[in-house]
Write a protein that holds these residues in place. Structure first.
Motif, PDB file in Angstrom:
ATOM      1  N   ASP A  11       0.844  -1.195   0.000  1.00 34.06           N
ATOM      2  CA  ASP A  11       0.000   0.000   0.000  1.00 34.06           C
ATOM      3  C   ASP A  11       0.877   1.242   0.000  1.00 34.06           C
ATOM      4  O   ASP A  11       1.729   1.401   0.872  1.00 34.06           O
ATOM      5  CB  ASP A  11      -0.883   0.044   1.263  1.00 34.06           C
ATOM      6  CG  ASP A  11      -1.852  -1.119   1.323  1.00 34.06           C
ATOM      7  OD1 ASP A  11      -2.573  -1.326   0.334  1.00 34.06           O
ATOM      8  OD2 ASP A  11      -1.868  -1.830   2.351  1.00 34.06           O
ATOM      9  N   GLY A 170      -1.995  -9.321   7.304  1.00 28.88           N
ATOM     10  CA  GLY A 170      -1.443 -10.210   6.301  1.00 28.88           C
ATOM     11  C   GLY A 170       0.005 -10.571   6.615  1.00 28.88           C
ATOM     12  O   GLY A 170       0.514 -11.596   6.159  1.00 28.88           O
ATOM     13  N   LEU A 199      -5.142 -17.381   5.914  1.00 32.42           N
ATOM     14  CA  LEU A 199      -6.525 -17.338   5.416  1.00 32.42           C
ATOM     15  C   LEU A 199      -6.554 -17.013   3.918  1.00 32.42           C
ATOM     16  O   LEU A 199      -7.371 -17.560   3.178  1.00 32.42           O
ATOM     17  CB  LEU A 199      -7.336 -16.299   6.204  1.00 32.42           C
ATOM     18  CG  LEU A 199      -7.653 -16.689   7.659  1.00 32.42           C
ATOM     19  CD1 LEU A 199      -8.336 -15.537   8.387  1.00 32.42           C
ATOM     20  CD2 LEU A 199      -8.542 -17.940   7.717  1.00 32.42           C
ATOM     21  N   GLU A 225     -14.736 -14.748   3.921  1.00 35.46           N
ATOM     22  CA  GLU A 225     -15.791 -14.442   4.895  1.00 35.46           C
ATOM     23  C   GLU A 225     -17.126 -14.227   4.177  1.00 35.46           C
ATOM     24  O   GLU A 225     -18.159 -14.757   4.584  1.00 35.46           O
ATOM     25  CB  GLU A 225     -15.436 -13.197   5.717  1.00 35.46           C
ATOM     26  CG  GLU A 225     -16.495 -12.941   6.782  1.00 35.46           C
ATOM     27  CD  GLU A 225     -16.349 -11.634   7.547  1.00 35.46           C
ATOM     28  OE1 GLU A 225     -15.541 -10.783   7.159  1.00 35.46           O
ATOM     29  OE2 GLU A 225     -17.083 -11.481   8.544  1.00 35.46           O
ATOM     30  N   GLY A 354      -5.892  -6.064   9.132  1.00 27.91           N
ATOM     31  CA  GLY A 354      -6.956  -6.335   8.166  1.00 27.91           C
ATOM     32  C   GLY A 354      -7.941  -7.402   8.613  1.00 27.91           C
ATOM     33  O   GLY A 354      -9.147  -7.304   8.360  1.00 27.91           O
ATOM     34  N   SER A 357     -11.388  -6.892  10.620  1.00 29.73           N
ATOM     35  CA  SER A 357     -12.708  -6.496  10.088  1.00 29.73           C
ATOM     36  C   SER A 357     -13.631  -7.709   9.945  1.00 29.73           C
ATOM     37  O   SER A 357     -14.776  -7.559   9.557  1.00 29.73           O
ATOM     38  CB  SER A 357     -12.553  -5.752   8.760  1.00 29.73           C
ATOM     39  OG  SER A 357     -11.804  -6.534   7.876  1.00 29.73           O
ATOM     40  N   THR A 388      -6.159  -1.338   8.676  1.00 26.60           N
ATOM     41  CA  THR A 388      -5.266  -1.913   7.669  1.00 26.60           C
ATOM     42  C   THR A 388      -4.129  -0.894   7.489  1.00 26.60           C
ATOM     43  O   THR A 388      -4.186   0.198   8.057  1.00 26.60           O
ATOM     44  CB  THR A 388      -5.996  -2.125   6.329  1.00 26.60           C
ATOM     45  OG1 THR A 388      -6.681  -0.914   6.008  1.00 26.60           O
ATOM     46  CG2 THR A 388      -7.012  -3.237   6.424  1.00 26.60           C
ATOM     47  N   ASP A 389      -3.112  -1.234   6.680  1.00 25.76           N
ATOM     48  CA  ASP A 389      -1.987  -0.307   6.547  1.00 25.76           C
ATOM     49  C   ASP A 389      -2.479   1.056   6.040  1.00 25.76           C
ATOM     50  O   ASP A 389      -3.280   1.120   5.107  1.00 25.76           O
ATOM     51  CB  ASP A 389      -0.955  -0.882   5.557  1.00 25.76           C
ATOM     52  CG  ASP A 389      -0.176  -2.030   6.194  1.00 25.76           C
ATOM     53  OD1 ASP A 389      -0.384  -2.300   7.392  1.00 25.76           O
ATOM     54  OD2 ASP A 389       0.636  -2.641   5.485  1.00 25.76           O
TER      55      ASP A 389
HETATM   56  P1  AMP Z   1      -3.203  -5.687   6.475  1.00 22.75           P
HETATM   57  O1  AMP Z   1      -2.009  -6.611   6.338  1.00 22.75           O
HETATM   58  O2  AMP Z   1      -3.426  -5.156   7.853  1.00 22.75           O
HETATM   59  O3  AMP Z   1      -3.230  -4.592   5.418  1.00 22.75           O
HETATM   60  O4  AMP Z   1      -4.512  -6.569   6.169  1.00 22.75           O
HETATM   61  C1  AMP Z   1      -4.639  -7.362   5.017  1.00 22.75           C
HETATM   62  C2  AMP Z   1      -4.995  -8.771   5.428  1.00 22.75           C
HETATM   63  O5  AMP Z   1      -6.290  -8.767   6.046  1.00 22.75           O
HETATM   64  C3  AMP Z   1      -5.101  -9.695   4.221  1.00 22.75           C
HETATM   65  O6  AMP Z   1      -4.565 -10.950   4.573  1.00 22.75           O
HETATM   66  C4  AMP Z   1      -6.602  -9.754   4.006  1.00 22.75           C
HETATM   67  O7  AMP Z   1      -7.029 -10.871   3.272  1.00 22.75           O
HETATM   68  C5  AMP Z   1      -7.100  -9.751   5.422  1.00 22.75           C
HETATM   69  N1  AMP Z   1      -8.520  -9.397   5.507  1.00 22.75           N
HETATM   70  C6  AMP Z   1      -9.144  -8.308   5.022  1.00 22.75           C
HETATM   71  N2  AMP Z   1     -10.471  -8.376   5.266  1.00 22.75           N
HETATM   72  C7  AMP Z   1     -10.684  -9.548   5.940  1.00 22.75           C
HETATM   73  C8  AMP Z   1     -11.834 -10.204   6.492  1.00 22.75           C
HETATM   74  N3  AMP Z   1     -13.054  -9.679   6.393  1.00 22.75           N
HETATM   75  N4  AMP Z   1     -11.652 -11.388   7.106  1.00 22.75           N
HETATM   76  C9  AMP Z   1     -10.426 -11.944   7.241  1.00 22.75           C
HETATM   77  N5  AMP Z   1      -9.309 -11.376   6.730  1.00 22.75           N
HETATM   78  C10 AMP Z   1      -9.441 -10.195   6.098  1.00 22.75           C
END
Ligand code: AMP
Length: 444
Positions: A11, A170, A199, A225, A354, A357, A388-389
């Motif tokens: 990002d 992630g 996931l 989800e 992420g 949520s 998230t980032d």
């Molecule tokens: P981040 O690394 O904080 O930017 O978050 C991204 C990660 O969060 C990725 O692995 C996404 O697939 C995961 N993510 C986003 N939305 C969801 C959700 N509703 N349920 C589970 N994982 C999620």
């Protein structure tokens, strides 16, 4: 006021955040562009790096248009930027310093942001501050409270220290006990994959191909989800029964006989570390997360399904079970931590990243806390765009560190690894390049 940049992963993010004299806080700008990694079905570092190089300059340029106007009668020429806008040249307030993610993250990607931040700081002759990305995730709920309620409660950002954070993203899975601005003790962390990564990978095995090819991005866990609970507005209690210590696992309530038969006989995903580990004590096991075993069980279950493969009913059940097992694993470490920190009286658990949520995760955490005697522990979920980032959290952490007197030397380098826990190695303040501006200036 700070302009902040975040480029640690895929990002490209820029924000402008201002904390006013009365402690109210304004987010003038907060934008992000995620690199398109769909052809690789996961984050591909070089592609993400290219995207930072292509997008960051444009985002910074756009951010400058959102700087507040400096009224000429109070403007000092050194405090303003002359920017050409739609209505001619505007005299805009210059940021007091630049904040940027210094680490942890993908090194080349971090460098794009770090070097741009240094360039801005030098050109504008203002200090710059290299921020720890994980510290920023931990402090995000304080940013949220500052943006929402600071003017009513002008002296304290909330939650006050100490508080617990479960960072589920992630790239990270961590349970952290934050006792002050720079003191974040890691109580548990993953020894293999991050929960979001597992996931995402499992979603690639479970989801039907037509859904995967039409995915808008590589956050496949989000799709998982939606697929598992297609009518989420109607989902009430998920038929979920939290495990009770000492009693055998009960099957989720489900009205369909087919679902019950799949759950009862066809396959099962065993919980991570459920068989223990002869090399680790019980106490040590409570400090680790392990997700890769869940991912490989899911892969095997899908691969061993005889042709024509799983139908939608079975795929949905597998999606729910994958999440249930992963989220109960997270919840079990939270409970152990709360039990051992009873004396500290932590009454807040912040869940960010992420994966936070996910509504099913929220439900599992809440019900597990309730049945284990922690009904009074408040769960805080920062809004998804801030957990998230993003660069707003980097800006906020920059401001908290700035107020505590910290600046960074212009010679600092990007840090692919940068622990937040001083016990692990280094910690936030344990790296080179910090300058302490005001001796004795303590954060309250
Ligand atoms: P981040 O690394 O904080 O930017 O978050 C991204 C990660 O969060 C990725 O692995 C996404 O697939 C995961 N993510 C986003 N939305 C969801 C959700 N509703 N349920 C589970 N994982 C999620």
């Amino acid at each position: 006021m700070t302009l902040a940049i975040e480029t640690s992963c895929d990002d490209t993010c820029v924000a402008v955040l201002e904390k006013h004299k009365n402690n109210s806080t304004t987010l003038h700008y907060n934008s992000k562009i995620t690199s398109d990694n769909r052809e690789y079905r996961g984050v591909y570092p070089i592609k993400a790096h290219h995207s930072h190089q292509e997008r960051l300059g444009g985002l910074v340029n756009e951010a400058l248009q959102s700087l507040p106007i400096q009224h000429s009668e109070i403007a000092h020429i050194g405090n303003t930027l002359l920017i050409k806008g739609e209505n001619g040249t505007n005299m805009l307030k210059k940021p007091d310093f630049i904040s940027v993610t210094r680490g942890p993250g993908m090194r080349a990607n971090l460098i794009t942001g770090l070097d741009t931040a240094k360039g801005l700081a030098i050109a504008w002759q203002v200090p710059f501050l290299g921020v720890n990305h994980m510290q920023a995730h931990a402090l995000t709920p304080r940013l949220v409270s500052a943006l929402n309620a600071f003017s009513e409660n002008p002296h304290n950002a909330l939650p006050a220290f100490p508080f617990l954070s479960l960072l589920v993203s992630g790239g990270n899975t961590m349970l952290v006990n934050s006792t002050s601005l720079c003191e974040h003790e890691v109580l548990a962390q993953t020894i293999d994959l991050a929960v979001g990564d597992m996931l995402d990978k499992s979603a690639r095995d479970i989801l039907p191909e037509e859904l995967l090819v039409s995915a808008p991005d590589v956050s496949y866990a989000r799709l998982l989800e939606q697929y598992a609970f297609p009518d989420i507005s109607n989902v009430d209690d998920y038929g979920y029964l939290p495990p009770v210590k000492g009693t055998p696992r009960r099957l989720p309530n489900t009205s369909s006989t087919r679902s019950r038969s799949i759950l009862a006989r066809d396959w099962a995903i065993s919980a991570p570390l459920s068989k223990g580990d002869p090399k680790r004590s019980r106490e040590e096991l409570a400090t680790i997360f392990a997700f890769s075993g869940v991912g490989s069980q899911v892969k095997r279950i899908v691969e061993e399904t005889p042709p024509p493969g799983m139908d939608d009913v079975e795929r949905r059940i597998l999606a729910r079970e994958t999440m249930r097992v992963a989220f109960e694993h997270l919840a079990s470490r939270v409970i152990s931590a709360l039990q051992s920190l009873r004396a500290q009286g932590s009454n807040t658990l912040v869940v960010s990243g992420g994966v936070a949520s996910n509504q099913y995760l929220k439900h599992i955490l809440r019900s597990t806390l309730d049945v284990n005697g922690f009904g009074s522990v408040e769960l805080l979920f920062p809004p998804p765009n801030l957990c998230t980032d993003n660069a707003a959290m980097i800006a906020w952490t920059g401001i908290e560190m700035w107020e505590a007197g910290y600046r960074s030397d212009l010679g600092v380098r990007a840090l692919a690894k940068w622990a937040i826990d001083p016990k692990i190695k280094g910690g936030i303040l344990g790296v080179n390049g910090w300058i302490k501006e005001t001796e004795g200036c303590e954060f309250v």
